[in-house]
Design a protein around this motif. Structure first.
Motif: not given
Length: 244
Positions: A91-93, A113, A109, A170, A116, A166-168
């Protein structure tokens, strides 16, 4: 806009962003499978194709190709804690690239961005391997590592969560690399006692260097097998709770 037109536009935007064709094909197949399950419209599910491509494009390098800008991190957990920590770190990429010879998760990673990731663990012994792969691969799951009789699978959360995958921003990489459960700590303590006893016997002259090496190997093997047995028993209890 029809589904085919949407994915044609998405593929073109991803290609313009420099995403390899093999990765575009895999991404489109995963997204189509998701829509087939949900029965939703792609524009409603993912948003405009150009905007969705901007979130996906270039976030994850093609499998097997290094990315100098990507962060790397290696960590490990015991069998009682691995799935929980994979969910947290995914979940943190963090994308698992492989498991090394020590059973550690080798991750990368993308900077900025990132995608996930979601993970699952399955028993893939010789008899179950083909069956498990046949069931999971059509759903977008990719085998990313093996340890003992377990196989670890990954897929980008965007395949099921759309833009939420997506994670903008991290978080920073964790300082820790070892994540043990209570049972894992107990097993490690027993291993240290056994190895410590073998080393003491070696220094006292009652056990040679060859015997020390064999003792450590045996302690490690039995510790791993016992941990695997406990986790398998726990899984059977969870899947088949006793009848009241």
């Amino acid at each position: 806009m029809t589904t085919d037109a949407y994915f044609t536009q998405l593929s073109g935007a991803l290609r313009a962003a420099g995403v390899p064709d093999a990765q575009i094909t895999a991404t489109v197949e995963d997204l189509r499978a998701h829509l087939a399950e949900t029965g939703t419209d792609p524009r409603e599910e993912f948003g405009p194709a150009d905007e969705f491509a901007a979130r996906l494009g270039g976030l994850a390098p093609a499998p097997g190709e290094p990315d100098e800008r990507a962060e790397t991190w290696t960590w490990t957990a015991d069998l009682f804690n691995d799935r929980r920590m994979l969910a947290v770190h995914g979940d943190q990429g963090w994308e698992v690239e492989s498991l090394d010879a020590l059973g550690r998760f080798v991750c990368r990673r993308a900077q900025g961005a990132a995608l996930r990731w979601e993970y699952r663990r399955e028993v893939i012994g010789a008899r179950r391997r083909a069956k498990v792969l046949a069931e999971l691969e059509p759903e977008g799951w990719e085998l990313c590592g093996e340890w003992l009789v377990y196989g670890y699978f990954k897929r980008p959360r965007a395949a099921t969560a759309g833009p939420a995958g997506t994670l903008e921003a991290p978080p920073a990489a964790p300082y820790r690399w070892l994540f043990l459960s209570r049972r894992g700590k107990a097993a490690l303590a027993v291993w240290l006692v056994l190895v410590g006893g073998a080393m003491t016997a070696c220094f006292m002259g009652t056990l040679g260097m060859g015997g020390l090496a064999i003792s450590i190997a045996l302690a490690s093997m039995f510790s791993a097998l016992y941990t695997s047995h406990l986790e398998s028993a726990k899984g059977r209890t969870t899947e088949n709770p006793p009848t009241p």
